[in-house]
Design an enzyme around this catalytic site. Structure first.
Site, PDB file in Angstrom:
ATOM      1  N   GLY A 154       0.800  -1.203   0.000  1.00 35.91           N
ATOM      2  CA  GLY A 154       0.000   0.000   0.000  1.00 35.91           C
ATOM      3  C   GLY A 154       0.839   1.262   0.000  1.00 35.91           C
ATOM      4  O   GLY A 154       1.329   1.714  -1.039  1.00 35.91           O
ATOM      5  N   CYS A 155       1.010   1.831   1.184  1.00 37.30           N
ATOM      6  CA  CYS A 155       1.660   3.141   1.281  1.00 37.30           C
ATOM      7  C   CYS A 155       3.145   3.086   0.953  1.00 37.30           C
ATOM      8  O   CYS A 155       3.698   4.067   0.439  1.00 37.30           O
ATOM      9  CB  CYS A 155       1.434   3.713   2.672  1.00 37.30           C
ATOM     10  SG  CYS A 155      -0.320   4.042   3.011  1.00 37.30           S
ATOM     11  N   VAL A 156       3.821   1.975   1.232  1.00 36.84           N
ATOM     12  CA  VAL A 156       5.237   1.859   0.874  1.00 36.84           C
ATOM     13  C   VAL A 156       5.385   1.837  -0.644  1.00 36.84           C
ATOM     14  O   VAL A 156       6.206   2.569  -1.210  1.00 36.84           O
ATOM     15  CB  VAL A 156       5.859   0.605   1.505  1.00 36.84           C
ATOM     16  CG1 VAL A 156       7.254   0.332   0.930  1.00 36.84           C
ATOM     17  CG2 VAL A 156       5.940   0.755   3.022  1.00 36.84           C
TER      18      VAL A 156
END
Length: 220
Positions: A154-156
């Protein structure tokens, strides 16, 4: 005789022209993405069993600080009605864990920014989207980002893609990122390594931070 599907996959990607290695620059920073209690507290639906990556994040963060490397830590803070997170909030109702005042949105112990370190408050996956982070890093002369945090898929991943698009060499520290599913974690690291940036071990990253040199450490 059995074959190695991962070896065949690697060969296929390399033959197609993916996976060229990027040399790190001279001015690194550490980007620690969303080290939130939501992923470490079994009481939260987002709990992901990422205790080992969290421990590695602490080691990496200590090393970056000891080396005098700029540190950026992100956190998610969404209005209770989700109005500032738009379609993302509608798609992922679990994001209520990150609404203002939620205990799950708090930093994991030992992974909060210190005074003088840059905190990014965000509502979407990428640490760069609508935050001014790129301008902050460019202003510091940063050319390379060591990336750790949650979650890999996701955010990575989103932050790594945007880091590359903003002209930074992204180095994702494999031991210091995690996800709720091991196969999804591995698949995203594979894709990141072939299309977006570098994927290094914690050991290689620590060597680089300690050395402050431009050579790529062995075992990266």
């Amino acid at each position: 005789m059995t074959t190695d599907p991962r070896g065949a996959q690697q060969q296929d990607y390399e033959a197609a022209g993916y996976g060229h290695h990027l040399a790190p620059g001279r001015r690194p920073a550490l980007l620690l993405i969303d080290p939130a209690r939501a992923y470490t507290d079994p009481a939260c639906s987002l709990y992901a069993g990422v205790e080992e990556p969290v421990a590695a994040m602490r080691v990496l963060l200590d090393a970056a600080r000891a080396a005098g490397v700029p540190v950026v830590v992100t956190r998610v803070d969404i209005r209770p009605d989700g109005s500032d997170a738009g379609v993302f909030f509608r798609k992922v109702p679990a994001l209520t864990a990150f609404t203002t005042g939620s205990p799950f949105a708090a930093y994991v112990e030992g992974l909060h920014p210190l005074p003088g370190e840059h905190e990014v408050v965000k509502q979407f996956p990428s640490a760069f989207f609508g935050t001014g982070l790129a301008d902050h890093l460019h202003g510091l002369g940063v050319d390379t980002l060591f990336i750790a945090g949650l979650s890999t898929s996701g955010c990575v991943r989103a932050s790594t893609l945007d880091a590359m698009q903003h002209g930074f060499v992204p180095i994702v520290v494999a031991d210091a990122v995690g996800d709720r599913d091991a196969e999804i974690h591995r698949a995203n690291l594979f894709d990141i390594a072939h299309k977006m940036g570098e994927v290094w071990s914690l050991e290689a990253s620590l060597q680089r931070l300690a050395a402050g040199a431009t050579a790529v450490p062995a075992g990266s």
